[in-house]
Write a protein that holds these residues in place. Structure first.
Motif, PDB file in Angstrom:
ATOM      1  N   ARG A 128      31.132  29.539  37.668  1.00 33.85           N
ATOM      2  CA  ARG A 128      32.243  29.648  38.595  1.00 33.85           C
ATOM      3  C   ARG A 128      32.421  28.360  39.377  1.00 33.85           C
ATOM      4  O   ARG A 128      33.528  27.891  39.607  1.00 33.85           O
ATOM      5  CB  ARG A 128      32.021  30.820  39.549  1.00 33.85           C
ATOM      6  CG  ARG A 128      32.325  32.160  38.889  1.00 33.85           C
ATOM      7  CD  ARG A 128      32.102  33.315  39.839  1.00 33.85           C
ATOM      8  NE  ARG A 128      32.442  32.952  41.220  1.00 33.85           N
ATOM      9  CZ  ARG A 128      31.884  33.495  42.268  1.00 33.85           C
ATOM     10  NH1 ARG A 128      30.957  34.407  42.119  1.00 33.85           N
ATOM     11  NH2 ARG A 128      32.247  33.139  43.467  1.00 33.85           N
ATOM     12  N   GLN A 183      39.395  40.652  49.238  1.00 33.73           N
ATOM     13  CA  GLN A 183      39.615  40.824  47.815  1.00 33.73           C
ATOM     14  C   GLN A 183      40.879  40.054  47.417  1.00 33.73           C
ATOM     15  O   GLN A 183      41.882  40.064  48.145  1.00 33.73           O
ATOM     16  CB  GLN A 183      39.755  42.313  47.455  1.00 33.73           C
ATOM     17  CG  GLN A 183      39.836  42.551  45.951  1.00 33.73           C
ATOM     18  CD  GLN A 183      39.651  44.025  45.584  1.00 33.73           C
ATOM     19  OE1 GLN A 183      39.520  44.878  46.471  1.00 33.73           O
ATOM     20  NE2 GLN A 183      39.640  44.326  44.296  1.00 33.73           N
ATOM     21  N   SER A 195      43.362  43.335  40.624  1.00 31.59           N
ATOM     22  CA  SER A 195      42.263  42.641  41.290  1.00 31.59           C
ATOM     23  C   SER A 195      41.908  41.344  40.566  1.00 31.59           C
ATOM     24  O   SER A 195      41.815  41.311  39.339  1.00 31.59           O
ATOM     25  CB  SER A 195      41.029  43.542  41.355  1.00 31.59           C
ATOM     26  OG  SER A 195      39.962  42.798  41.921  1.00 31.59           O
ATOM     27  N   GLY A 197      39.176  39.693  41.795  1.00 35.65           N
ATOM     28  CA  GLY A 197      37.799  39.474  42.243  1.00 35.65           C
ATOM     29  C   GLY A 197      37.671  39.478  43.759  1.00 35.65           C
ATOM     30  O   GLY A 197      38.661  39.531  44.485  1.00 35.65           O
ATOM     31  N   LEU A 198      36.432  39.466  44.211  1.00 36.07           N
ATOM     32  CA  LEU A 198      36.150  39.520  45.646  1.00 36.07           C
ATOM     33  C   LEU A 198      35.888  38.128  46.201  1.00 36.07           C
ATOM     34  O   LEU A 198      35.490  37.226  45.479  1.00 36.07           O
ATOM     35  CB  LEU A 198      34.917  40.400  45.897  1.00 36.07           C
ATOM     36  CG  LEU A 198      34.974  41.824  45.340  1.00 36.07           C
ATOM     37  CD1 LEU A 198      33.694  42.575  45.685  1.00 36.07           C
ATOM     38  CD2 LEU A 198      36.198  42.570  45.871  1.00 36.07           C
ATOM     39  N   ALA A 206      36.589  30.507  46.026  1.00 33.98           N
ATOM     40  CA  ALA A 206      36.487  31.630  45.096  1.00 33.98           C
ATOM     41  C   ALA A 206      37.479  31.457  43.955  1.00 33.98           C
ATOM     42  O   ALA A 206      38.666  31.173  44.180  1.00 33.98           O
ATOM     43  CB  ALA A 206      36.763  32.938  45.845  1.00 33.98           C
ATOM     44  N   LEU A 208      39.766  32.895  41.050  1.00 34.22           N
ATOM     45  CA  LEU A 208      40.430  34.149  40.729  1.00 34.22           C
ATOM     46  C   LEU A 208      40.248  34.459  39.253  1.00 34.22           C
ATOM     47  O   LEU A 208      40.427  33.572  38.409  1.00 34.22           O
ATOM     48  CB  LEU A 208      41.931  34.083  41.048  1.00 34.22           C
ATOM     49  CG  LEU A 208      42.310  34.186  42.536  1.00 34.22           C
ATOM     50  CD1 LEU A 208      42.018  32.897  43.257  1.00 34.22           C
ATOM     51  CD2 LEU A 208      43.775  34.573  42.683  1.00 34.22           C
ATOM     52  N   SER A 209      39.902  35.706  38.944  1.00 33.23           N
ATOM     53  CA  SER A 209      39.864  36.084  37.533  1.00 33.23           C
ATOM     54  C   SER A 209      41.280  36.473  37.114  1.00 33.23           C
ATOM     55  O   SER A 209      42.108  36.819  37.947  1.00 33.23           O
ATOM     56  CB  SER A 209      38.873  37.230  37.315  1.00 33.23           C
ATOM     57  OG  SER A 209      39.211  38.323  38.140  1.00 33.23           O
ATOM     58  N   GLY A 227      35.195  46.574  46.962  1.00 31.86           N
ATOM     59  CA  GLY A 227      36.515  46.240  46.448  1.00 31.86           C
ATOM     60  C   GLY A 227      37.285  47.518  46.118  1.00 31.86           C
ATOM     61  O   GLY A 227      36.716  48.596  46.066  1.00 31.86           O
TER      62      GLY A 227
END
Ligand SMILES: [Zn+2]
Lengths: 244, 204
Positions: A128, A183, A195, A197-198, A206, A208-209, A227
């Motif tokens: 990540r 989230q 969603s 991801g968190l 972070a 994002l997926s 979440g």
């Protein structure tokens, strides 16, 4: 209106517990550094206590018994140590807050690199972190910054269409309240938010997926710790994305 | 203002008279493990604490739970009560209110509560049998001060504090633009505070 005067204006709603989770956390942070608001909140709570008077209602005797037998099993805590060390966090955060976006991105990249170096025991973070680094340095990276309600900092979305990925970087955003998390959400054209991801710790960039290259919007909300399947009403930022 | 009021021998709670001092003293003894002092403190404050919980939760069973939890918290944390930062009554009611509001928001109780709740309820007269004559006079004073607010200020303050709604919810309920309810709540509370002569507290 500048954000400073905005946040002072939350004192009344805070005094009567009328802030949402995010604003509450943010105002508590502000209280630690604003003596004026501390005094105002205290005086408004005294006032509210007088309002409660007209609601007085004798509780059942069983409640009294419950309380008095309960205390028999609880040891009162000692007084707080007189000079509790002030939270060191705000100083660090003030530092970050002043920086504008280019430095912020550089700082974020540095954080990412540090994270890569420091996460031997969290191997999953490695990928990540690499992705975040790639997105932040992508030649086609585009950024959008949204302010959170009530001056609770801001979140920058960095998207690379070529990589199909997006990263969120929070600036001066308070930690989520206990039992809650931030989230992230992505919306494909004509679809509901899904969603992405968190973001349990707003100090960490972070990723994002999901496919960020085709998305029409991204968003951030406050959700219960694990979440949610759909965003709650507590959406704190929405990023419209240009179609590609 | 106290010389204007008809019961001079029992000072009102907010004016630094004997009641707040006595409550603070009882709490201090409770912090040293004095259960009798705590029982006395409970007897002097429980009607207010319980009444507030009932008002916010609109459910007596839940109000009893919240009130009991609050008193156990007070017992545990009595040593951390600082009379320089506010009265013992305000300290207690802040704890009760926060717990009641957290519970109402965490549960679907808000649904049931909405159904049972009409705006008109906000100013309804309550059974005052549990109150002393002095408390009734105080309550009358508070009502007079409330009547002095603009209607929107009063509604905003009551919905937020007694109704347990967030300022965003209050804005929707009163057809106000989002962001203005918090100003109404604050302005209303400040006006009440000044009308009731609540002194400076918590400057530490
Ligand atoms: Zn302030």
């Amino acid at each position: 209106m500048n954000p400073t005067s905005d946040i002072h204006a939350l004192s009344g709603a805070f005094a009567v517990d009328a802030l949402g989770d995010l604003e509450r956390a943010q105002f508590e942070h502000h209280l630690a550094e604003c003596a004026e608001c501390r005094a105002e909140v205290a005086s408004l709570r005294e006032t509210a206590a007088l309002l409660a008077q007209s609601e007085a209602e004798a509780p059942p005797e069983s409640l009294r018994q419950g309380v008095l037998s309960g205390i028999g099993q609880i040891r009162p805590l000692p007084p707080e140590p007189p000079a509790q060390p002030a939270q060191p966090a705000p100083a660090v955060r003030t530092d970050v807050r002043r920086r504008r976006l280019p430095q912020l991105l550089a700082a974020a990249a540095a954080v990412v690199l540090l994270a890569v170096g420091a996460v031997l025991w969290h191997p999953w973070q490695h990928d990540r972190a690499n992705v975040a680094d790639q997105v932040l340095h992508a030649p086609d990276a585009v950024t959008i910054t949204e302010k959170l309600p009530g001056g609770a900092g801001e979140i920058t979305l960095v998207r690379s269409v070529a990589l199909g990925k997006a990263v969120m970087i929070a600036d001066d955003v308070p930690q989520p309240p206990a039992g809650k998390t931030y989230q992230m959400w992505l919306q494909q054209p004509g679809q509901p938010m899904v969603s992405a991801g968190l973001m349990p710790d707003p100090k960490e960039p972070a990723v994002l997926s999901g496919d960020a290259s085709t998305a029409s919007a991204a968003a951030v909300s406050v959700e219960p710790s694990g979440g949610s399947a759909h965003p709650s009403a507590d959406v704190v930022a929405v990023f419209p994305l240009k179609p590609t | 203002m106290s010389h204007l009021r008809p019961v001079p021998d029992d000072p009102s709670p907010e004016e630094g008279g004997s009641l707040p001092a006595r409550l603070a003293e009882l709490l201090k003894r409770a912090a040293r493990g004095d259960e009798k002092a705590f029982a006395e403190w409970y007897d002097a404050t429980a009607a207010r604490a319980f009444g507030l919980a009932v008002r916010v939760l609109r459910d007596r069973a839940q109000a009893e739970e919240v009130t009991q939890e609050s008193y156990l918290d007070c017992w545990r944390h009595a040593a951390r009560f600082d009379p320089a930062k506010g009265s013992a009554m305000s300290w207690l009611l802040t704890i009760v209110h926060r717990k009641a509001v957290d519970r109402v928001r965490a549960s679907e109780a808000s649904f049931r509560r909405d159904a049972a709740y009409g705006l008109r309820d906000a100013g309804v007269a309550h059974d005052e049998t549990a109150e002393s004559a002095t408390a009734s006079i105080e309550a009358h004073r508070v009502r007079a001060a409330l009547a002095d607010l603009t209607r929107k200020q009063r509604e905003a303050v009551e919905l937020a504090f007694l109704g347990g709604y967030t300022h965003t919810e209050v804005a929707t309920m009163l057809d106000l633009p989002v962001g203005t309810a918090k100003t109404r709540i604050r302005d209303g509370l400040i006006r009440l505070r000044d009308a009731l002569g609540v002194g400076e507290v918590g400057t530490a």
